[in-house]
Design a protein around this motif. Structure first.
Motif, mmCIF file in Angstrom:
data_model
loop_
_atom_site.group_PDB
_atom_site.id
_atom_site.type_symbol
_atom_site.label_atom_id
_atom_site.label_comp_id
_atom_site.label_asym_id
_atom_site.label_seq_id
_atom_site.Cartn_x
_atom_site.Cartn_y
_atom_site.Cartn_z
ATOM 1 N N LEU A 19 -34.576 -35.779 -14.600
ATOM 2 C CA LEU A 19 -35.526 -34.661 -14.559
ATOM 3 C C LEU A 19 -35.496 -33.913 -15.876
ATOM 4 C CD1 LEU A 19 -37.467 -32.734 -12.998
ATOM 5 C CD2 LEU A 19 -35.415 -31.460 -12.276
ATOM 6 N N ALA A 20 -36.687 -33.648 -16.419
ATOM 7 C CA ALA A 20 -36.837 -32.793 -17.604
ATOM 8 C C ALA A 20 -37.858 -31.715 -17.270
ATOM 9 C CB ALA A 20 -37.300 -33.606 -18.810
ATOM 10 N N VAL A 21 -37.586 -30.474 -17.667
ATOM 11 C CA VAL A 21 -38.461 -29.347 -17.342
ATOM 12 C C VAL A 21 -38.762 -28.560 -18.610
ATOM 13 C CG1 VAL A 21 -38.733 -27.231 -15.993
ATOM 14 C CG2 VAL A 21 -37.520 -29.190 -14.993
ATOM 15 N N GLY A 22 -40.033 -28.322 -18.843
ATOM 16 C CA GLY A 22 -40.442 -27.547 -20.012
ATOM 17 C C GLY A 22 -41.845 -27.939 -20.432
ATOM 18 N N SER A 23 -42.602 -26.994 -20.967
ATOM 19 C CA SER A 23 -43.972 -27.268 -21.398
ATOM 20 C C SER A 23 -44.016 -28.410 -22.403
ATOM 21 C CB SER A 23 -44.588 -26.018 -22.031
ATOM 22 O OG SER A 23 -44.644 -24.956 -21.104
ATOM 23 N N VAL A 24 -45.090 -29.163 -22.361
ATOM 24 C CA VAL A 24 -45.257 -30.279 -23.299
ATOM 25 C C VAL A 24 -45.783 -29.718 -24.613
ATOM 26 C CG1 VAL A 24 -46.326 -32.522 -23.708
ATOM 27 C CG2 VAL A 24 -45.658 -31.864 -21.387
ATOM 28 N N VAL A 25 -44.854 -29.369 -25.474
ATOM 29 C CA VAL A 25 -45.144 -28.884 -26.825
ATOM 30 C C VAL A 25 -44.211 -29.626 -27.782
ATOM 31 C CG1 VAL A 25 -45.935 -26.605 -26.033
ATOM 32 C CG2 VAL A 25 -43.513 -26.964 -26.566
ATOM 33 N N PRO A 26 -44.530 -29.663 -29.069
ATOM 34 C CA PRO A 26 -43.707 -30.461 -29.983
ATOM 35 C C PRO A 26 -42.219 -30.147 -29.929
ATOM 36 C CG PRO A 26 -45.736 -29.819 -31.074
ATOM 37 C CD PRO A 26 -45.725 -29.101 -29.749
ATOM 38 N N ARG A 27 -41.859 -28.863 -29.762
ATOM 39 C CA ARG A 27 -40.457 -28.465 -29.816
ATOM 40 C C ARG A 27 -39.616 -29.069 -28.702
ATOM 41 N NH1 ARG A 27 -38.183 -24.004 -27.521
ATOM 42 N NH2 ARG A 27 -40.252 -23.108 -27.104
ATOM 43 N N LYS A 28 -40.231 -29.461 -27.606
ATOM 44 C CA LYS A 28 -39.466 -29.967 -26.464
ATOM 45 C C LYS A 28 -38.980 -31.413 -26.652
ATOM 46 C CE LYS A 28 -39.646 -26.186 -24.119
ATOM 47 N NZ LYS A 28 -38.422 -25.378 -23.876
ATOM 48 N N GLY A 29 -39.499 -32.120 -27.639
ATOM 49 C CA GLY A 29 -38.927 -33.415 -27.999
ATOM 50 C C GLY A 29 -39.143 -34.540 -26.995
ATOM 51 N N TYR A 30 -40.215 -34.494 -26.219
ATOM 52 C CA TYR A 30 -40.403 -35.531 -25.205
ATOM 53 C C TYR A 30 -40.686 -36.909 -25.807
ATOM 54 C CZ TYR A 30 -40.490 -31.845 -21.675
ATOM 55 O OH TYR A 30 -40.157 -30.793 -20.851
ATOM 56 N N ARG A 31 -41.317 -36.944 -26.963
ATOM 57 C CA ARG A 31 -41.531 -38.244 -27.620
ATOM 58 C C ARG A 31 -40.200 -38.922 -27.922
ATOM 59 N NH1 ARG A 31 -46.157 -39.715 -30.542
ATOM 60 N NH2 ARG A 31 -44.869 -41.468 -31.195
ATOM 61 N N VAL A 32 -39.215 -38.132 -28.320
ATOM 62 C CA VAL A 32 -37.887 -38.682 -28.603
ATOM 63 C C VAL A 32 -37.278 -39.256 -27.329
ATOM 64 C CG1 VAL A 32 -35.581 -38.149 -29.503
ATOM 65 C CG2 VAL A 32 -37.582 -36.996 -30.462
ATOM 66 N N LEU A 33 -37.478 -38.555 -26.216
ATOM 67 C CA LEU A 33 -36.946 -39.030 -24.937
ATOM 68 C C LEU A 33 -37.598 -40.347 -24.527
ATOM 69 C CD1 LEU A 33 -35.221 -38.650 -22.423
ATOM 70 C CD2 LEU A 33 -36.995 -37.130 -21.506
ATOM 71 N N VAL A 34 -38.908 -40.447 -24.700
ATOM 72 C CA VAL A 34 -39.595 -41.702 -24.365
ATOM 73 C C VAL A 34 -39.088 -42.836 -25.248
ATOM 74 C CG1 VAL A 34 -41.836 -42.877 -24.371
ATOM 75 C CG2 VAL A 34 -41.641 -40.556 -23.457
ATOM 76 N N GLU A 35 -38.899 -42.555 -26.530
ATOM 77 C CA GLU A 35 -38.370 -43.584 -27.432
ATOM 78 C C GLU A 35 -36.981 -44.032 -26.991
ATOM 79 O OE1 GLU A 35 -37.153 -44.150 -32.162
ATOM 80 O OE2 GLU A 35 -38.334 -42.397 -31.531
ATOM 81 N N ALA A 36 -36.150 -43.077 -26.586
ATOM 82 C CA ALA A 36 -34.804 -43.425 -26.128
ATOM 83 C C ALA A 36 -34.853 -44.286 -24.870
ATOM 84 C CB ALA A 36 -34.000 -42.156 -25.876
ATOM 85 N N LEU A 37 -35.726 -43.927 -23.941
ATOM 86 C CA LEU A 37 -35.800 -44.664 -22.680
ATOM 87 C C LEU A 37 -36.450 -46.033 -22.830
ATOM 88 C CD1 LEU A 37 -36.796 -41.743 -20.285
ATOM 89 C CD2 LEU A 37 -34.652 -43.038 -20.250
ATOM 90 N N SER A 38 -37.210 -46.218 -23.890
ATOM 91 C CA SER A 38 -37.883 -47.512 -24.068
ATOM 92 C C SER A 38 -36.885 -48.650 -24.246
ATOM 93 C CB SER A 38 -38.821 -47.455 -25.285
ATOM 94 O OG SER A 38 -38.088 -47.308 -26.496
ATOM 95 N N GLY A 39 -35.689 -48.318 -24.699
ATOM 96 C CA GLY A 39 -34.665 -49.349 -24.858
ATOM 97 C C GLY A 39 -33.763 -49.502 -23.650
ATOM 98 N N LEU A 40 -34.081 -48.772 -22.571
ATOM 99 C CA LEU A 40 -33.236 -48.798 -21.365
ATOM 100 C C LEU A 40 -34.006 -49.337 -20.161
ATOM 101 C CD1 LEU A 40 -31.477 -45.325 -21.769
ATOM 102 C CD2 LEU A 40 -30.669 -47.559 -22.549
ATOM 103 N N ARG A 41 -34.968 -50.221 -20.399
ATOM 104 C CA ARG A 41 -35.761 -50.755 -19.295
ATOM 105 C C ARG A 41 -34.920 -51.547 -18.306
ATOM 106 N NH1 ARG A 41 -38.904 -51.795 -23.780
ATOM 107 N NH2 ARG A 41 -40.910 -50.697 -23.903
ATOM 108 N N GLY A 42 -33.838 -52.102 -18.774
ATOM 109 C CA GLY A 42 -33.011 -52.923 -17.901
ATOM 110 C C GLY A 42 -32.176 -52.138 -16.911
ATOM 111 N N ARG A 43 -32.159 -50.837 -17.057
ATOM 112 C CA ARG A 43 -31.397 -49.987 -16.133
ATOM 113 C C ARG A 43 -32.343 -49.363 -15.100
ATOM 114 N NH1 ARG A 43 -28.571 -50.008 -20.938
ATOM 115 N NH2 ARG A 43 -26.283 -49.995 -20.734
#
Length: 354
Positions: free
Chosen positions: A174-198
């Motif tokens: 779970l992540a909570v916070g407005s979708v604005v650049p400072r919240k870093g959600y793109r970084v989270l998606v990039e991190a999760l893209s390498g964890l598809r096997g989990r």
């Protein structure tokens, strides 16, 4: 007793941490019998038009002269120096985090905002901020004397402990916070893209209309990573639905690039959730080390490694969850927060049975 005139720009009902803080101050003061009123300012801050500045001036100057002007930093930090100087000695500035440190500004815009806020803060009688880290920043980079800065940590409401997802379900992030650049959600998606096997699923809760281009980019990034079936972007949701999202979570994730405090971290602690967050701004201090794993902001590789280590270690998550639940008892309550701010605005508050 003098009253508090709390000047806040924009729609106070917007689901953000800053507006949530402001709303709770007003609600607690009403319950405490402290005279205070909301003074609505235009929503164009921190980039007001000349007409909006004129409207702001009329709204502020219409308040009784002996009232204390508490002005939210989203507006006060953007005041031209001439306006701030004209209010010298009357203002208590509430700084959630410096305006120029909001991610996404062009360098020249950020520089101008930082300079304008530093100039305005020189004329404030006192400054209230929401974390020790922001107090240090205001003293070191903005020249505000430490003696004029008070810390009023955001409060948190008691909450039931999260039960988590069912055993036969994917691990619920779970992540909570407005979708604005400072919240870093793109970084989270990039991190999760390498964890598809989990086996995991991510829910992101937060307003999607604050920075439409950022929201569009995030949706594109999720699709490009082929994670559309595993990431739910819910937008802003009612309080009851948010409470349910916390209850079903197994791990709270906050990839923010910078936080003035990180209210969602204490909300996660209040529910006994293990936390993975960055060290951006005050976040490193907000979450206790034994309840949170912390990585550098903006580092997708480090975030992916940390995510993998927690997804693969249920015993470690349980230990962190226990630490979070234990820490919840020591979290400040909103009544405490409101009393601190009232004490700054109204010297002597509480000393004679107020």
């Amino acid at each position: 007793m003098s009253a508090i005139a709390f000047a806040i720009p924009g729609d106070i009902d917007l689901p953000t941490g800053g507006y949530g803080y402001d709303r709770r101050l007003l609600a607690e003061w009403r319950a405490m019998g402290i005279p205070a009123q909301h003074v609505a300012l235009p929503g164009s801050f921190p980039f007001p038009t000349q007409d909006d500045l004129a409207t702001t001036g009329r709204a502020i100057l219409s308040q009784p002269y002996d009232d204390v002007l508490l002005i939210d930093g989203l507006a006060y930090g953007a005041f031209p120096e001439g306006i701030a100087a004209g209010l010298a000695g009357r203002v208590v500035a509430l700084v959630h985090h410096p305006l120029g440190l909001e991610t996404g500004h062009a360098p020249e815009t950020a520089k101008a905002l930082l300079a304008r806020e530093a100039a305005a803060l020189r004329y404030a009688r006192a400054v209230v901020t929401t974390s020790p880290a922001t107090k240090r920043l205001l003293a070191s980079d903005f020249g505000v004397p430490e003696a004029r800065i008070a810390i009023a940590l955001p409060g948190v409401d008691p909450a039931p402990r999260a039960t988590g997802s069912a055993e036969d379900q994917p691990l619920h992030l779970l992540a909570v916070g407005s979708v604005v650049p400072r919240k870093g959600y793109r970084v989270l998606v990039e991190a999760l893209s390498g964890l598809r096997g989990r086996d995991w699923r991510l829910t992101i809760v937060g307003a999607t209309d604050r920075a439409p281009e950022t929201t569009r980019d995030l949706i594109v990034a999720i699709a490009a990573a082929d994670l559309g079936g595993r990431i739910d972007l819910l937008g802003a949701i009612p309080d009851a639905a948010l409470a349910e999202a916390y209850a079903r979570a197994d791990l709270f994730v906050m990839p923010s690039l910078f936080e003035g405090y990180g209210m969602v971290l204490t909300e996660a602690l209040a529910r006994g959730l293990p936390i993975l967050c960055t060290t951006g701004g005050a976040a490193a201090e907000t979450a206790p080390d034994d309840a949170a794993l912390k990585v550098a902001p903006g580092d997708a590789t480090a975030l992916a490694k940390a995510l993998a280590s927690l997804i693969d270690a249920p015993a470690r998550r349980r230990a962190m969850a226990d630490a979070a639940w234990a820490a919840a008892d020591a979290l400040p309550r909103w009544r405490d927060t409101a009393a601190i701010v009232a004490g700054v605005c109204l010297p002597g508050f509480g000393q004679k049975g107020d």
